[in-house]
Design a protein around this motif. Structure first.
Motif, short mmCIF file in Angstrom:
data_model
loop_
_atom_site.label_atom_id
_atom_site.label_comp_id
_atom_site.label_asym_id
_atom_site.label_seq_id
_atom_site.Cartn_x
_atom_site.Cartn_y
_atom_site.Cartn_z
N ALA A 194 0.83 -1.21 0.00
CA ALA A 194 0.00 0.00 0.00
C ALA A 194 0.86 1.26 0.00
CB ALA A 194 -0.93 0.00 1.21
N VAL A 195 1.98 1.24 0.72
CA VAL A 195 2.89 2.39 0.69
C VAL A 195 3.47 2.56 -0.71
CG1 VAL A 195 5.07 3.29 1.58
CG2 VAL A 195 3.44 2.24 3.15
N PHE A 196 3.81 1.47 -1.33
CA PHE A 196 4.35 1.51 -2.69
C PHE A 196 3.33 2.10 -3.67
CE2 PHE A 196 5.11 -0.91 -6.73
CZ PHE A 196 6.31 -0.32 -7.07
N CYS A 197 2.07 1.74 -3.48
CA CYS A 197 1.00 2.17 -4.40
C CYS A 197 0.24 3.39 -3.89
CB CYS A 197 0.00 1.04 -4.62
SG CYS A 197 0.70 -0.45 -5.34
N ALA A 198 0.73 4.03 -2.84
CA ALA A 198 -0.02 5.09 -2.18
C ALA A 198 -0.53 6.19 -3.12
CB ALA A 198 0.81 5.70 -1.05
N PRO A 199 0.29 6.69 -4.06
CA PRO A 199 -0.22 7.76 -4.93
C PRO A 199 -1.50 7.37 -5.67
CG PRO A 199 2.16 7.58 -5.14
CD PRO A 199 1.71 6.40 -4.33
N ALA A 200 -1.59 6.11 -6.10
CA ALA A 200 -2.79 5.66 -6.80
C ALA A 200 -3.93 5.42 -5.82
CB ALA A 200 -2.49 4.38 -7.58
N THR A 254 -16.70 3.32 -3.41
CA THR A 254 -16.97 2.85 -2.04
C THR A 254 -16.57 1.39 -1.83
OG1 THR A 254 -18.80 4.42 -1.83
CG2 THR A 254 -18.76 2.55 -0.29
N ALA A 255 -16.91 0.53 -2.78
CA ALA A 255 -16.62 -0.89 -2.61
C ALA A 255 -15.12 -1.15 -2.54
CB ALA A 255 -17.25 -1.69 -3.75
N ARG A 256 -14.33 -0.48 -3.40
CA ARG A 256 -12.90 -0.70 -3.40
C ARG A 256 -12.24 -0.09 -2.17
NH1 ARG A 256 -13.59 -0.28 -9.06
NH2 ARG A 256 -13.16 1.95 -9.09
N VAL A 257 -12.72 1.08 -1.76
CA VAL A 257 -12.18 1.70 -0.55
C VAL A 257 -12.46 0.83 0.67
CG1 VAL A 257 -12.42 3.65 1.03
CG2 VAL A 257 -12.23 4.06 -1.43
N THR A 258 -13.65 0.27 0.74
CA THR A 258 -14.00 -0.62 1.85
C THR A 258 -13.10 -1.85 1.86
OG1 THR A 258 -16.31 0.10 1.82
CG2 THR A 258 -15.83 -2.02 2.87
N ALA A 259 -12.85 -2.42 0.68
CA ALA A 259 -11.97 -3.57 0.58
C ALA A 259 -10.54 -3.20 0.97
CB ALA A 259 -12.01 -4.14 -0.83
N LEU A 303 -5.99 -3.55 4.94
CA LEU A 303 -4.90 -2.88 5.64
C LEU A 303 -5.15 -2.70 7.13
CD1 LEU A 303 -4.14 -0.01 3.10
CD2 LEU A 303 -2.99 -2.22 3.30
N GLY A 304 -6.42 -2.71 7.54
CA GLY A 304 -6.76 -2.30 8.89
C GLY A 304 -7.09 -0.81 8.87
N ASP A 305 -8.15 -0.43 9.56
CA ASP A 305 -8.62 0.95 9.47
C ASP A 305 -7.58 1.96 9.95
OD1 ASP A 305 -11.04 2.71 8.93
OD2 ASP A 305 -10.61 3.28 10.99
N GLY A 306 -6.86 1.62 11.03
CA GLY A 306 -5.87 2.56 11.56
C GLY A 306 -4.75 2.83 10.57
N PHE A 307 -4.24 1.78 9.95
CA PHE A 307 -3.16 1.96 8.97
C PHE A 307 -3.68 2.72 7.75
CE2 PHE A 307 -0.42 0.87 5.45
CZ PHE A 307 0.84 0.90 6.01
N TYR A 308 -4.89 2.40 7.32
CA TYR A 308 -5.47 3.08 6.16
C TYR A 308 -5.56 4.58 6.41
CZ TYR A 308 -9.16 4.72 3.01
OH TYR A 308 -9.90 5.44 2.10
N ARG A 309 -6.01 4.96 7.59
CA ARG A 309 -6.12 6.39 7.92
C ARG A 309 -4.74 7.04 7.96
NH1 ARG A 309 -11.07 8.04 9.94
NH2 ARG A 309 -12.60 6.36 10.25
N SER A 310 -3.78 6.36 8.54
CA SER A 310 -2.42 6.91 8.59
C SER A 310 -1.84 7.09 7.19
CB SER A 310 -1.51 5.98 9.41
OG SER A 310 -1.91 5.95 10.76
N LEU A 311 -2.13 6.14 6.32
CA LEU A 311 -1.63 6.21 4.95
C LEU A 311 -2.21 7.42 4.22
CD1 LEU A 311 0.00 4.66 2.71
CD2 LEU A 311 -2.18 3.63 2.06
N GLY A 347 6.75 2.94 10.08
CA GLY A 347 6.35 4.16 10.78
C GLY A 347 4.85 4.37 10.78
N LEU A 348 4.19 4.03 9.68
CA LEU A 348 2.74 4.16 9.62
C LEU A 348 2.06 3.17 10.56
CD1 LEU A 348 2.14 4.69 5.79
CD2 LEU A 348 2.06 6.40 7.61
N CYS A 349 2.63 1.97 10.70
CA CYS A 349 2.09 1.00 11.66
C CYS A 349 2.15 1.56 13.08
CB CYS A 349 2.88 -0.30 11.60
SG CYS A 349 2.54 -1.34 10.17
N ALA A 350 3.30 2.15 13.42
CA ALA A 350 3.46 2.72 14.75
C ALA A 350 2.50 3.88 14.95
CB ALA A 350 4.91 3.17 14.94
N GLY A 351 2.36 4.74 13.94
CA GLY A 351 1.45 5.87 14.04
C GLY A 351 0.00 5.44 14.22
N ALA A 352 -0.38 4.38 13.52
CA ALA A 352 -1.75 3.87 13.64
C ALA A 352 -2.01 3.36 15.04
CB ALA A 352 -1.98 2.75 12.62
#
Length: 220
Positions: free
Chosen positions: A68-74, A81-86, A91-99, A178-183
């Motif tokens: 996800a970090v590698f693909c973050a710009p995309a 909605t369906a893809r964002v939910t997936a 990733l886990g909601d906390g990591f997703y928000r941090s990303l 770092g994003l894991c720790a932040g989440a």
């Protein structure tokens, strides 16, 4: 004398941890890349990164997060909605928000030549496997060329081999850590701010932020 005693205990614990690490790495590679693993000396198992010894669920989650970090710009451009939910589920909601909150950690980290652009029209069910495949490719790229890298590549089955410097791949991995720790920190703070929050609630929130406690330790 006391210092020598404690030093001995620490040394024994260190040796025990080293043996356990070696055994877990050997078990994984022997199971998932038996031919390549059979050619490796014990020193290669000792030199393997910590994440290669993690439980299966934790390693799969770690690969998705690195991907996800590698693909973050995309990923930040997604609005379906369906893809964002997936994606959040993978990733886990906390990591997703941090990303999403993070500045672009690697503006030059794009998919390598020869791979299709990120499948914005792909089915939600394809997201987790694609993230895992991208993350596996990045993790393999952090390793020096040689027998261990060959065995790990076979074991993780990345989407494709990345033609990127190891330092570039290691920077992506460090960013994911770092994003894991932040989440995890954000989850604890959110729980603690609630009137009914307890120490147990905070501990539960911390676990939800990482989805696997070992994902933070030793990831960089």
């Amino acid at each position: 004398m006391a210092d020598s005693k404690y030093e001995g205990i620490d040394r024994r614990a260190l040796l025990r941890d080293r043996r356990e690490h070696r055994a877990r790495v050997a078990q994984r590679l022997t199971r998932e890349a038996p031919v390549a693993a059979d050619c490796l000396p014990w020193a290669a198992f000792d030199a393997a990164p910590d994440w290669l010894a993690w439980p299966d669920d934790a390693l799969v989650l770690w690969q998705r997060r690195v991907g996800a970090v590698f693909c973050a710009p995309a990923l930040r451009r997604w609005i379906d909605t369906a893809r964002v939910t997936a994606l959040r589920s993978a990733l886990g909601d906390g990591f997703y928000r941090s990303l999403l909150r993070a500045d672009d950690p690697m503006a030059v980290a794009t998919l390598p030549v020869g791979l299709p652009d990120w499948p914005l029209n792909g089915a939600p069910s394809e997201i987790a496997p694609l993230l895992r495949g991208c993350g596996a490719a990045v993790l393999v790229a952090t390793l020096p060329h040689g027998g261990l890298r060959h065995a790990v590549s076979q074991a993780l089955a990345p989407l494709a081999e990345l033609m990127m410097p190891a330092a570039h791949a290691q920077a992506l991995v460090k960013r994911a850590s770092g994003l894991c720790a932040g989440a995890a920190v954000a989850a604890v703070q959110a729980c603690a701010s609630m009137p009914s929050a307890t120490a147990a609630d905070a501990a539960t929130a911390a676990g939800a932020g990482t989805e696997a406690g070992t994902v933070i330790g030793g990831a960089a």
